[in-house]
Design a protein around this motif. Sequence first.
Motif, PDB file in Angstrom:
ATOM      1  N   PRO A  37      37.616 -75.973  -2.217  1.00  0.00           N
ATOM      2  CA  PRO A  37      36.612 -76.251  -1.434  1.00  0.00           C
ATOM      3  C   PRO A  37      37.045 -76.355   0.096  1.00  0.00           C
ATOM      4  O   PRO A  37      38.039 -77.066   0.346  1.00  0.00           O
ATOM      5  N   GLY A  38      36.230 -75.694   0.779  1.00  0.00           N
ATOM      6  CA  GLY A  38      36.184 -75.828   2.330  1.00  0.00           C
ATOM      7  C   GLY A  38      37.359 -74.757   3.056  1.00  0.00           C
ATOM      8  O   GLY A  38      37.316 -74.803   4.119  1.00  0.00           O
ATOM      9  N   VAL A  39      37.879 -74.212   2.073  1.00  0.00           N
ATOM     10  CA  VAL A  39      39.038 -72.978   2.657  1.00  0.00           C
ATOM     11  C   VAL A  39      38.267 -71.845   2.526  1.00  0.00           C
ATOM     12  O   VAL A  39      37.617 -71.556   1.505  1.00  0.00           O
ATOM     13  N   HIS A  52      40.658 -67.518   5.799  1.00  0.00           N
ATOM     14  CA  HIS A  52      41.693 -68.182   5.924  1.00  0.00           C
ATOM     15  C   HIS A  52      42.986 -67.931   5.094  1.00  0.00           C
ATOM     16  O   HIS A  52      44.206 -67.764   5.639  1.00  0.00           O
ATOM     17  N   ILE A  53      42.594 -67.742   3.935  1.00  0.00           N
ATOM     18  CA  ILE A  53      43.419 -67.287   3.040  1.00  0.00           C
ATOM     19  C   ILE A  53      44.300 -65.987   3.167  1.00  0.00           C
ATOM     20  O   ILE A  53      45.528 -65.582   3.216  1.00  0.00           O
ATOM     21  N   TYR A  54      43.351 -65.006   3.649  1.00  0.00           N
ATOM     22  CA  TYR A  54      43.924 -63.847   4.343  1.00  0.00           C
ATOM     23  C   TYR A  54      44.841 -63.726   5.478  1.00  0.00           C
ATOM     24  O   TYR A  54      45.809 -63.154   5.200  1.00  0.00           O
ATOM     25  N   SER A  55      44.369 -64.635   6.294  1.00  0.00           N
ATOM     26  CA  SER A  55      45.418 -65.021   7.332  1.00  0.00           C
ATOM     27  C   SER A  55      46.864 -65.357   7.008  1.00  0.00           C
ATOM     28  O   SER A  55      47.883 -64.929   7.493  1.00  0.00           O
ATOM     29  N   THR A  56      46.533 -66.410   5.904  1.00  0.00           N
ATOM     30  CA  THR A  56      48.083 -66.868   5.322  1.00  0.00           C
ATOM     31  C   THR A  56      48.573 -65.776   4.494  1.00  0.00           C
ATOM     32  O   THR A  56      49.971 -65.733   4.658  1.00  0.00           O
ATOM     33  N   MET A  57      47.931 -64.739   3.854  1.00  0.00           N
ATOM     34  CA  MET A  57      48.646 -64.069   3.169  1.00  0.00           C
ATOM     35  C   MET A  57      49.393 -62.893   4.191  1.00  0.00           C
ATOM     36  O   MET A  57      50.683 -62.784   3.861  1.00  0.00           O
ATOM     37  N   LEU A  58      48.723 -62.620   5.248  1.00  0.00           N
ATOM     38  CA  LEU A  58      49.531 -61.624   5.996  1.00  0.00           C
ATOM     39  C   LEU A  58      50.641 -62.420   6.747  1.00  0.00           C
ATOM     40  O   LEU A  58      51.835 -61.622   6.727  1.00  0.00           O
ATOM     41  N   ALA A  59      50.680 -63.547   6.708  1.00  0.00           N
ATOM     42  CA  ALA A  59      51.890 -64.375   7.681  1.00  0.00           C
ATOM     43  C   ALA A  59      52.857 -64.270   6.613  1.00  0.00           C
ATOM     44  O   ALA A  59      54.094 -64.002   6.619  1.00  0.00           O
ATOM     45  N   ARG A 117      33.146 -63.482   4.159  1.00  0.00           N
ATOM     46  CA  ARG A 117      34.170 -64.312   3.632  1.00  0.00           C
ATOM     47  C   ARG A 117      34.926 -65.241   4.736  1.00  0.00           C
ATOM     48  O   ARG A 117      35.967 -65.834   4.552  1.00  0.00           O
ATOM     49  N   SER A 118      34.162 -65.356   5.803  1.00  0.00           N
ATOM     50  CA  SER A 118      34.522 -66.659   6.876  1.00  0.00           C
ATOM     51  C   SER A 118      33.815 -67.891   6.440  1.00  0.00           C
ATOM     52  O   SER A 118      34.339 -69.064   6.948  1.00  0.00           O
ATOM     53  N   GLN A 119      33.073 -67.851   5.441  1.00  0.00           N
ATOM     54  CA  GLN A 119      32.182 -69.168   5.066  1.00  0.00           C
ATOM     55  C   GLN A 119      33.233 -70.096   4.044  1.00  0.00           C
ATOM     56  O   GLN A 119      33.913 -69.403   3.398  1.00  0.00           O
ATOM     57  N   PRO A 120      32.982 -71.226   4.177  1.00  0.00           N
ATOM     58  CA  PRO A 120      34.130 -72.082   3.177  1.00  0.00           C
ATOM     59  C   PRO A 120      33.585 -71.863   1.856  1.00  0.00           C
ATOM     60  O   PRO A 120      32.448 -71.667   1.507  1.00  0.00           O
ATOM     61  N   LEU A 121      34.540 -71.957   1.163  1.00  0.00           N
ATOM     62  CA  LEU A 121      34.461 -71.688  -0.451  1.00  0.00           C
ATOM     63  C   LEU A 121      33.622 -72.885  -0.950  1.00  0.00           C
ATOM     64  O   LEU A 121      34.170 -74.285  -0.387  1.00  0.00           O
ATOM     65  N   GLN A 122      33.139 -73.073  -1.983  1.00  0.00           N
ATOM     66  CA  GLN A 122      32.510 -74.016  -2.702  1.00  0.00           C
ATOM     67  C   GLN A 122      32.694 -74.129  -4.034  1.00  0.00           C
ATOM     68  O   GLN A 122      33.132 -72.988  -4.749  1.00  0.00           O
ATOM     69  N   PRO A 123      32.604 -75.224  -4.874  1.00  0.00           N
ATOM     70  CA  PRO A 123      32.792 -75.199  -6.057  1.00  0.00           C
ATOM     71  C   PRO A 123      31.691 -74.548  -6.875  1.00  0.00           C
ATOM     72  O   PRO A 123      30.636 -74.546  -6.269  1.00  0.00           O
ATOM     73  N   GLY A 124      32.310 -73.717  -7.762  1.00  0.00           N
ATOM     74  CA  GLY A 124      31.424 -72.807  -8.720  1.00  0.00           C
ATOM     75  C   GLY A 124      31.379 -71.346  -8.173  1.00  0.00           C
ATOM     76  O   GLY A 124      30.922 -70.264  -8.759  1.00  0.00           O
ATOM     77  N   MET A 125      32.095 -71.000  -6.740  1.00  0.00           N
ATOM     78  CA  MET A 125      32.299 -69.956  -6.663  1.00  0.00           C
ATOM     79  C   MET A 125      33.578 -69.071  -7.183  1.00  0.00           C
ATOM     80  O   MET A 125      34.345 -69.892  -7.707  1.00  0.00           O
ATOM     81  N   THR A 126      33.405 -67.870  -7.592  1.00  0.00           N
ATOM     82  CA  THR A 126      34.802 -66.977  -8.191  1.00  0.00           C
ATOM     83  C   THR A 126      34.980 -66.008  -7.168  1.00  0.00           C
ATOM     84  O   THR A 126      34.004 -65.351  -6.788  1.00  0.00           O
ATOM     85  N   ILE A 127      36.224 -65.796  -7.010  1.00  0.00           N
ATOM     86  CA  ILE A 127      37.005 -64.972  -6.115  1.00  0.00           C
ATOM     87  C   ILE A 127      38.117 -64.092  -6.763  1.00  0.00           C
ATOM     88  O   ILE A 127      38.461 -64.670  -7.915  1.00  0.00           O
TER      89      ILE A 127
END
Length: 507
Positions: A376-378, A382-389, A438-448
């Motif tokens: 939650p909160g990520v 953000h994960i995409y930017s980390t993936m590229l790095a 996809r820029s909004q923070p993830l919340q509990p209950g979301m599936t990705i």
Amino acid sequence: MVSSGGRVLFRAASKLLPRPSWSRGCVWCQCRSISVKPGGLKPKTVPARYLGQPSPFTHPHLLKCGEVTPGLSQTEYELRRHRLASLIEAQSDRLGPPASSSTHVLIVLSHPTRYMTNDIPYPFHQNQDFLYLCGILEPDSALVLYGKGRPDKTILFVPRRDPGRELWDGPRSGKDGAAALTGIERVHSTEELGVVLKSIKGSTLWYDSSNPSHSRLHQAHVSPLLEAGAMPRPLRPLIHSLRALKSSSEVALMHEAGRITAQAFRRTMTLSLGDVDESLLFAKFDFENRLHGANFLAYPPVVAGGNRANTLHYINNNQMIKDGEMVLLDGGCEYFGYVSDVTRTWPVNGKFSTAQAELYEAVLEVQLSCLSLCSPGVSLDHIYSTMLALLGRQLKRLGIVKAGTSDADVLKAARRYCPHHVGHYLGMDVHDTPELSRSQPLQPGMTITIEPGLYIGEENEQAPERFRGIGIRIEDDVLIRDKGGPLILSADAPKTISDVELACAQR
């Protein structure tokens, strides 16, 4: 399945309404444990016949008493409509009078039957927004919510009974069957939609007019309202904000979809004996999903051997894969309205070569790191930017990018070798709730999904020769949780090199 393009920003509703203090009686067995709304109608019993979809009466092996669709009860569908009404009410309150005191009318149309030729229909697939709010699986239907300030009154419209058409197309629920199945008290024939809409005389219309899900119903019944001057507000972003947060019942359905697909991957890998036709792997994957409970595949799968894995949405699936090449299979199933989306890449002879293992371990290491960020909160961005790095570092380590390359150029290379996002939302659709950014923070209950990849075409003369013609993607379905870290819904699909080779060796 990889997704492309950005989406409209919309903040998902995080506060959900409390469960109503009442619920209707069970329409199937009238269980005494379920109370009836004070002053409400007595529960209706289901007609002793087949409806336009499975019911607890005709399909007791699929549905329990009180369920509208497998795993989802009348109460859950009603709660979804209450939550949508609360979102409308909250938006109206922000606008202030007279909007807060106006009569709101919400219209959601089903999908029509679509035909492949003359009178031969395609398999019907319901509009997910309509299905989410009422559970009706029949075409040519509509749902209307309305009310002053708070649109908490519901009207369902379904096709009328027609013995002539039912002879060819199968049974219809009709008004009585739809009312008993859903628990919605006011049900009309679809032909009455326009008349009822005119009688409501709403001053604020919520309807997605830019891309109607049913063009004929739109033209016949909703267009007159628009021609009379109604200015509809978009409804889809509000529904998608609700769909993004999964209930425990929805999670259970998605977990089963992930389990079925994972086992289908495991069994498909057993065909790894050398030369193999992509179409054979396609057929095996489809068969194993359906055999173990899936309704059908969630989308046309990618079964791409060798260099074809570098075409992201390759779905021809009609070439021979040669001994020594790898196959990238991106596929998933639909399980009673909820889908999976998983990708695995493996050698068709069952053994990784040194170069294949090097590239595969690089992608796997990045995927595991990205999975650890799913909390939650990520945000997905953000994960995409980390993936590229992380991919950039792997490209330098493997010698695909020269050691002295600047950080900016390394990121450009990472985007070139992985031209898609790290993932997308998942739920009732593969690229689910596209109205959410996809820029909004993830919340509990979301599936990705989390799906890094590296794609090195045969024509790429800049990459070391041993890597050319290899495309690798590793994708899993992930539930965001408050505690305990992410839940990998597709965890049973073999993923480490040792597990993949072991699965390939099973006969």
